[in-house]
Design a protein around this motif. Structure first.
Motif, PDB file in Angstrom:
ATOM      1  N   UNK A  56       0.970  -1.198  -0.100  1.00  0.00           N
ATOM      2  CA  UNK A  56       0.021  -0.299   0.120  1.00  0.00           C
ATOM      3  C   UNK A  56       1.269   1.045   0.005  1.00  0.00           C
ATOM      4  N   UNK A  57       1.086   2.051  -0.541  1.00  0.00           N
ATOM      5  CA  UNK A  57       1.722   3.401  -1.132  1.00  0.00           C
ATOM      6  C   UNK A  57       0.765   4.431  -0.625  1.00  0.00           C
ATOM      7  N   UNK A  58       1.378   5.405  -0.063  1.00  0.00           N
ATOM      8  CA  UNK A  58       0.865   6.715   0.257  1.00  0.00           C
ATOM      9  C   UNK A  58       0.030   7.893  -0.670  1.00  0.00           C
ATOM     10  N   UNK A  59       0.428   8.658   0.123  1.00  0.00           N
ATOM     11  CA  UNK A  59      -1.136   9.622  -1.128  1.00  0.00           C
ATOM     12  C   UNK A  59       0.468   9.984  -2.051  1.00  0.00           C
ATOM     13  N   UNK A  60      -0.341  10.150  -3.200  1.00  0.00           N
ATOM     14  CA  UNK A  60       1.089  10.592  -4.080  1.00  0.00           C
ATOM     15  C   UNK A  60       1.988   9.758  -4.768  1.00  0.00           C
TER      16      UNK A  60
END
Length: 214
Positions: free
Chosen positions: A87-91
């Motif tokens: 899971x990647x953080x925002x942006x």
């Protein structure tokens, strides 16, 4: 926000990672008993200097030693299942890759990893294939299984279902472990053979528990 663009970073990082994996893998691949029980879950959070992050999970993993396909006394095999998620953080966007680290105790003239079973990904068909990897005694091999892109701020998952590992020309104890490698950044891309992005380039490696091959 600082930008970066590094020619051939994926290739250079891959070579460095292979050496590091070999050193870590040799410590975990030794004589021992068969591992037929479920393997431990794993989690890792890799954070950048500007607050970026990629989280990686390994869940529901299990490995069961199995009879070698060759059935000639010089082969080792196991079937592996598990779910690997990032899971990647925002942006932030990037890539998640699942690999298998394999080693054999004694003289190996050639290692054949027969990869069978199914690899399932969201909205993707099942995949299968085979690989032949030469090894000298005492070495280990890192076998690429599959990878998937992580969309910006999104989640990517890879599931192995009864995925077969078949090692030929192995006359002694053999062991393997899964590796989940995630990379990414804000605006991450590999256009024109370079790795590009903004802020921190994030790279994370999550190792599974070693399991024996029959």
């Amino acid at each position: 926000m600082s930008k970066f663009s590094k020619l051939g970073l994926r290739r250079v990082v891959g070579a460095g990672a292979l050496a590091a994996v070999a050193a870590v893998g040799m410590a975990g691949i030794g004589a021992g008993g068969a591992a037929a029980a479920p393997l431990p879950n794993g989690y890792k959070n890799a954070a950048g200097v500007d607050g970026e992050s990629i989280q990686t999970w390994r869940t529901g993993e299990s490995a069961l030693p199995a009879p070698s396909v060759a059935n000639n006394g010089a082969g080792r095999a196991a079937v592996v299942s598990g779910t690997y998620r990032a899971k990647a953080s925002a942006g932030v966007n990037g890539n998640i890759a699942v690999k298998v680290l394999i080693g054999c105790q004694v003289d190996i003239t050639g290692l054949e990893g027969g990869l069978s079973g199914s690899i399932t990904q969201a909205l993707s068909p099942s995949l299968s294939g085979s690989l032949t990897i030469p090894l000298t005694p005492g070495q280990v091999a890192v076998v690429d299984v599959t990878d998937k892109d992580i969309k910006e701020g999104g989640v990517a998952a890879i599931q192995l279902d009864q995925f077969g590992i078949n090692v030929e020309s192995c006359g002694g104890y053999a062991s393997a472990r899964t590796i989940v490698k995630t990379v990414g950044a804000k605006g991450y891309n590999t256009d024109d053979g370079t790795v590009n992005g903004e802020g921190t380039y994030i790279q994370s490696t999550l190792y599974g528990k070693p399991f024996s091959l029959n």
